[in-house]
Design an enzyme around this catalytic site. Structure first.
Site, PDB file in Angstrom:
ATOM      1  N   GLY A  93      40.703  19.962   7.330  1.00  0.00           N
ATOM      2  CA  GLY A  93      39.662  19.022   7.721  1.00  0.00           C
ATOM      3  C   GLY A  93      38.979  18.328   6.562  1.00  0.00           C
ATOM      4  O   GLY A  93      38.316  17.301   6.760  1.00  0.00           O
ATOM      5  N   ASP A 253      43.040  31.846   9.282  1.00  0.00           N
ATOM      6  CA  ASP A 253      43.418  30.578   8.656  1.00  0.00           C
ATOM      7  C   ASP A 253      43.096  30.572   7.166  1.00  0.00           C
ATOM      8  O   ASP A 253      43.422  29.606   6.469  1.00  0.00           O
ATOM      9  CB  ASP A 253      42.725  29.401   9.351  1.00  0.00           C
TER      10      ASP A 253
END
Length: 452
Positions: A93, A253
């Site tokens: 992101g 993650d």
């Protein structure tokens, strides 16, 4: 020719996976690119140490493509468990993979970013990194490298001239873009995404990519992959403990399948051997507390095993997963003996030494860096009295693995506690004084040389 013809070995292996694994993106157009840190030690290993500062800023602040590698930045797709809650809405992101290169050992290395702008996975974020966050990541990765923990390396830090607003620190605050050199950016969450999508072909392709490109094995066997990841992550967990390091956010993650630590947010080094010590103020339940990190990493690897069930039988996956504990025990012994500066004697004796040292550190509340500095080489000073006799006796049969001749041993221990980090940042924030930061990086590297 700024790219060393002998050492610069560009690659683009990531493209072999195809567009289902990433999104081509563009870097933000920053108002400025002011170089604050360049890691010439790491750059020399991938043929980039001869870049001028202007060339460096062009590639790692403006992201001008380098010859022979990825033609444009790629934001990777992944999912992940965040504090044990599954999130299918994440991905790169505020970063991307900018280039791939072979290092001096022939390993495939990624140059990945943090704070390089928005991507399709930014959700409501601005895709930026605070300068303070960049400074903290440099300090964390330098310290861990010196303490013999497998880690990404902070490659570049460039101030970008924007005013950022954050809810958890004084704002507006300065902005930066970080580049890290990492042995791959494939996460456990990369496999979770494919399992979530029931993408068997994608799982097989990613398994083969990791085995071939990151482990150097001519295989696409998911059982073999899990076995390798179990071994590497058990070693990582042991390294964290021996270093006294608390990552803070061990979500799936944030676990690299090469077992290399990366992505440093709310990290801290524990001042004492306190299993309940936490790094993140929002970790109210202590899920990722110092003493729970091996458990947390094992849980994350369980999610990899669960993902691989789509392409492999459960029984051998479970058998591979259950080897985590038997890998962790020799790894923590090796890591602790390395910090103590002594030569291993044998599994049983080494485990016994680690147990008595851990008990003494927890019971006495000794400052970790002070203890390891004093005990390096296996001889405890006389100031370690009654509570330390068991440790002294256990150390008596061990031999030092190296001398204390390095100048580092003439001073005192190099630590990285939160007050020191805040003081380094305060000098930068208040006076744009980078002297304490530069001095700390130099001191960390001197410690690393002495320990090695």
């Amino acid at each position: 020719m700024p790219f060393s013809p002998q050492a610069y070995r560009p690659a683009a292996a990531l493209l072999s996976l195809g567009q289902g694994f990433y999104d081509p993106v563009e870097a933000a157009d920053f108002p400025q690119a002011r170089l604050r840190f360049r890691n010439d030690c790491a750059a020399a290993e991938v043929g980039l140490s001869e870049l001028t500062d202007d060339e460096w800023c062009a590639h790692f602040g403006r992201f001008v493509a380098m010859p022979g590698t990825l033609p444009q930045p790629l934001a990777l797709r992944y999912h992940g468990h965040q504090f044990r809650h599954y999130n299918p809405e994440i991905g790169d992101g505020r970063g991307f993979t900018f280039a791939q290169l072979r290092d001096a050992r022939g390993r495939l290395m990624d140059l990945g970013t943090k704070g390089s702008g928005t991507t399709p996975w930014s959700r409501f974020g601005d895709g930026r990194l605070t300068l303070k966050g960049g400074v903290r990541e440099v300090l964390a990765s330098e310290m861990l490298e010196a303490l013999n923990v497998a880690t990404s390396r902070s490659f570049s830090l460039i101030e970008t001239g924007e005013a950022l607003h954050r809810g958890d620190e004084p704002s507006p605050t300065r902005s930066a873009v970080l580049v890290r050199l990492s042995h791959g950016h494939v996460r456990i969450g990369s496999f979770q995404r494919l399992a979530y999508l029931r993408d068997e072909a994608g799982l097989r392709a990613l398994t083969g990519y990791v085995l071939r490109e990151l482990y150097g094995e001519d295989s696409d066997d998911p059982i073999r992959l899990l076995d390798l990841v179990v071994a590497r992550t058990a070693t990582l967990a042991a390294g964290y403990m021996a270093a006294g390091f608390v990552h803070g956010v061990l979500n799936s993650d944030n676990i690299n399948v090469t077992g290399e630590s990366f992505d440093y947010g709310p990290w801290r080094f524990a001042p004492t051997w306190d299993p309940g010590f936490v790094a993140a103020y929002f970790d109210e339940g202590g899920l990722y507390a110092f003493g729970r990190q091996p458990e947390a990493i094992h849980w994350d690897v369980m999610q990899l095993a669960a993902s691989l069930r789509l392409i492999a039988d459960s029984e051998p996956l479970i058998a591979a997963l259950e080897r985590f504990a038997e890998r962790y025990q020799p790894a923590i012994a090796a890591a602790m003996l390395w910090r103590l500066g002594v030569t291993p004697r044998g599994p049983a004796e080494d485990r016994a030494l680690v147990q008595v040292v851990e008990r003494a550190m927890r019971r006495t509340g000794v400052a970790l860096e002070r203890f390891f500095w004093d005990a390096f080489g296996g001889t405890l000073p006389a100031s370690y009295a009654d509570d330390w006799e068991e440790v002294r006796a256990a150390l008596a049969s061990y031999q030092p693995r190296t001398s204390r001749n390095h100048p580092y041993w003439q001073g005192g221990p190099c630590s990285m506690l939160i007050d020191e980090v805040e003081a380094i940042w305060a000098a930068i924030d208040r006076d744009d004084d980078w002297g304490p930061f530069d001095a700390k990086v130099a001191a960390i590297r001197a410690m690393g040389q002495a320990l090695a």
